[in-house]
Structure formats: C-alpha cells, structure tokens
Design an enzyme around this catalytic site. Structure first.
Site, mmCIF file in Angstrom:
data_model
loop_
_atom_site.group_PDB
_atom_site.id
_atom_site.type_symbol
_atom_site.label_atom_id
_atom_site.label_comp_id
_atom_site.label_asym_id
_atom_site.label_seq_id
_atom_site.Cartn_x
_atom_site.Cartn_y
_atom_site.Cartn_z
ATOM 1 N N ARG A 1 0.880 -1.180 0.000
ATOM 2 C CA ARG A 1 0.000 0.000 0.000
ATOM 3 C C ARG A 1 0.910 1.220 0.000
ATOM 4 O O ARG A 1 1.743 1.385 0.891
ATOM 5 C CB ARG A 1 -0.914 0.020 1.230
ATOM 6 C CG ARG A 1 -1.616 1.370 1.397
ATOM 7 C CD ARG A 1 -2.737 1.359 2.387
ATOM 8 N NE ARG A 1 -3.900 0.657 1.864
ATOM 9 C CZ ARG A 1 -5.149 0.826 2.309
ATOM 10 N NH1 ARG A 1 -5.397 1.686 3.295
ATOM 11 N NH2 ARG A 1 -6.142 0.155 1.786
ATOM 12 N N HIS B 1 -7.267 0.576 -6.581
ATOM 13 C CA HIS B 1 -7.534 -0.226 -5.376
ATOM 14 C C HIS B 1 -8.267 -1.499 -5.830
ATOM 15 O O HIS B 1 -9.434 -1.720 -5.498
ATOM 16 C CB HIS B 1 -8.381 0.590 -4.402
ATOM 17 C CG HIS B 1 -8.399 0.046 -3.001
ATOM 18 N ND1 HIS B 1 -7.617 -1.014 -2.585
ATOM 19 C CD2 HIS B 1 -9.119 0.436 -1.903
ATOM 20 C CE1 HIS B 1 -7.854 -1.252 -1.307
ATOM 21 N NE2 HIS B 1 -8.758 -0.385 -0.866
ATOM 22 N N GLN C 1 -10.242 -3.994 -3.497
ATOM 23 C CA GLN C 1 -11.525 -3.458 -3.045
ATOM 24 C C GLN C 1 -12.616 -3.778 -4.072
ATOM 25 O O GLN C 1 -13.707 -4.237 -3.720
ATOM 26 C CB GLN C 1 -11.411 -1.941 -2.854
ATOM 27 C CG GLN C 1 -12.690 -1.282 -2.398
ATOM 28 C CD GLN C 1 -13.086 -1.703 -0.994
ATOM 29 O OE1 GLN C 1 -12.293 -1.627 -0.077
ATOM 30 N NE2 GLN C 1 -14.325 -2.154 -0.823
ATOM 31 N N ASP D 1 -17.330 7.269 -1.914
ATOM 32 C CA ASP D 1 -16.085 7.177 -1.138
ATOM 33 C C ASP D 1 -15.801 8.566 -0.583
ATOM 34 O O ASP D 1 -16.434 9.559 -0.991
ATOM 35 C CB ASP D 1 -14.952 6.682 -2.072
ATOM 36 C CG ASP D 1 -13.640 6.439 -1.334
ATOM 37 O OD1 ASP D 1 -13.648 6.326 -0.084
ATOM 38 O OD2 ASP D 1 -12.583 6.358 -2.014
ATOM 39 N N CYS E 1 -16.471 1.841 0.384
ATOM 40 C CA CYS E 1 -15.289 1.011 0.705
ATOM 41 C C CYS E 1 -14.876 1.143 2.157
ATOM 42 O O CYS E 1 -14.197 0.256 2.679
ATOM 43 C CB CYS E 1 -14.128 1.380 -0.220
ATOM 44 S SG CYS E 1 -13.663 3.116 -0.095
#
Ligand code: CP
Ligand code: NVA
Length: 312
Positions: free
Chosen positions: A104, A131, A134, A226, A266
């Site tokens: 990450r 991502h 996800q 998000d 998320c």
C-alpha cells in the site's frame, strides 16, 4: 513459470475474475463451517504499508493465516525503505525471504517498480491510482446480494479516485454497468476510463461518466461513494468539500435508483459528508458485508497468484 502480480485488475481475465468471485462465495461458506484450506501452508508474505489501513491490513493478515501462511508487517518507518533504500533493491531482497508482497503506497509507479523487481507475486493494496482488491470484494458483494451479476448497474457519486478507477476496470471485466457522477475537476483519469471502455466492449458493460447524479443513479442496483479527500489529499479538504457537496449520497438520491438498490462504500466513511448517517446506517447499507468480503475475495486471489491455482 512467470510470476503473476495484481496491480490494476487487468492482470486477471474477465473469466478468471468471474471465477474468483464464484470461488470466493464457495470458500466463504466453507470458512463459516470452520473448513479451512491450507493452500499456502509454509509460505511467508511481506506487507509493506506506507499509508494507514484497517481493512486491507487485517483482511490480508487474517486471510493468509487462514490459508496456513505467515505474514511480516512492515510499517512505514521500520524498514530501510524509509531511509532511502530503493523500492527496486527492497523488492529484490524481500524476494529472497518471502513468497509474495502486498503493497500500500502513494504513487502507483512505486508498486510497479516493486513488482518489476520482485521475483514473487506483488499485490496492490491501494495506490493513489488503483484499489483493485476493493473492487473484487465489491462485485463479490453484488453477486452475493443479487444472486447474479448479469444486468446489474452500479452508480458511483463523488470523487473520481482510486476506488472509482478500480470499479470501472473490474466492472468492465465482469460485465456490470458502471455510471459515475463527478464534478468538473474530479473526473476519473481519462486513460483509465478509456482502458475500461475498451475492456467493456467484450463484456457489453456500459461505462458512463456524467456530472448529473440523478442520471448516474437511474435504475442502479447499487449506489456507491467514497471519501471526498483521499489519503494524501488532506490539504485539499476544504476545496473538495465545496466541490463535492452536491454529490452526497442521501435518501433523495435513491429515488432515481432501482427500488431495492443497496448502498456501498469502501470505508472508512465520513457521515454527514459523502453519505448521510441514515443511509449508511440504514437498511439499504451493505457496507459491513462488503468489508467482510475483502477477506474472501483476497483469499482466492492469493491462491491464484501464489498457490499454484491458475485461476482458469
Ligand atoms: N477499504 C479499505 O481499503 O480500507 P482500509 O484503508 O482500512 O484498508
Ligand atoms: N479513496 C480512499 C480509499 C480508502 C480505502 C483513499 O485513497 O484514501
């Protein structure tokens, strides 16, 4: 055999991605019955995390433990990377010790550099641009909720960020329509949008970006949002709050959507900003199932990349 990475979502074919989702559902049931597959027994994985995380870190650590592997968490300031050792050298060194690396970080080029220099699989656990793990969990959640992915539409409101990029890419692969409403200046990356559109020609998914939230939500089976300021964008928070306020997900937004539409996020979420508390804490919300599905989707991904399962 060439090692395989998972950095954007495009590294798995549409068929492999759909198969991963089906396998994850099977394995989720097995796990609930206490049946664990030691598919990665004796293997070690390094987790390099240069940004905060709750879900990604814990779901990878728990998932790898359930698969019989062990994990070594490398916090931002603990390694020589923080003192300037190059990602390339670090990747070559870690490959001598471990069987896979989860990263990450900020710049997507950094995970690409690690992947290019590692001789073991590298998985993107979030960069500024993508991502993908996800999105795997997100489409698993829709498949689980609706019993199929056929004919489904996901609407995304707000910032055209890493999470949206991955929804566009993986949605295009699995054949789910993705319609995003983002204001000028916060639209998704045009190159990624084009790649998703090309990929969607195969699956017949419709990929659409507009400034009109109601248009994006029309008939949608899931309404997704998000945070307005992602990690690393804290300085822009005030400007982003103003620009993105019209894209808040509230009950009103669901009028245009399918009557049974679910709410997705998320996480972590900011109640009162990108989503109202009554929506995220209300009956439409599937956010905790979605978070839980990170574990199940990633366990199958790990088996495909590091367990000798070719994911065909
Ligand atoms: N959704 C997600 O990646 O959460 P974390 O930042 O907690 O890992
Ligand atoms: N867009 C968010 C996602 C966090 C999981 C960020 O990058 O901070």
């Amino acid at each position: 055999m060439k090692k395989r990475d998972y950095l954007t979502g495009f590294e798995l074919s549409a068929a492999q991605t759909l198969e991963l989702i089906e396998e994850a559902l099977v394995q989720k049931k097995e796990t609930a019955q206490g049946k664990l597959r030691p598919a990665l027994a004796g293997k070690n994985f390094a987790l390099i995390f240069e940004k905060h995380s709750t879900r990604t870190r814990v779901s990878f650590e728990a998932g790898l433990t359930q698969l019989g592997a062990s994990t070594i968490f490398l916090a931002p300031n603990d390694t020589q990377i923080a003192r300037g050792e190059t990602p390339a050298d670090s990747a070559r060194v870690l490959s001598e010790y471990v069987d896979g690396i989860v990263v990450r970080t900020y710049a997507h080029a950094r995970v690409e550099e690690i992947a290019a220099n590692a001789s073991v699989p590298v998985i993107n656990g979030l960069t500024d641009l993508h991502h993908p793990c996800q999105a795997l969990a997100d489409f698993l959640t829709m498949r689980e909720h609706y019993g199929t992915l056929d004919g489904l539409k996901l609407a995304y409101l707000g910032d055209g960020n890493n999470v949206l990029h991955s929804l566009l890419i993986v949605g295009a692969l699995v054949g789910v329509d993705v319609s995003a409403a983002c204001p000028e200046g916060y639209r998704p990356d045009s190159g990624i949008l084009e790649q998703a559109r090309v990929s969607a020609q195969e699956s017949s998914a419709r990929i659409h970006v507009t400034e009109d939230a109601a248009e994006a939500c029309a008939g949608a089976h899931a309404v997704y949002t998000d945070v307005w300021a992602s990690m690393g964008q804290e300085d822009e928070n005030e400007r982003r709050q103003k620009a993105l306020a019209p894209y808040q997900v509230n009950e009103e937004v669901f009028r245009a959507a399918h009557e049974d539409a679910v709410f997705m996020h998320c996480l972590p979420a900011h109640r009162g900003e990108e989503v109202t508390a009554d929506v995220i804490d209300g009956p439409r919300s599937v956010v905790f199932t979605q978070a839980g599905n990170r574990l199940h989707a990633q366990k199958i991904l790990l088996q495909i990349l590091a367990g000798g399962n070719d994911g065909a």
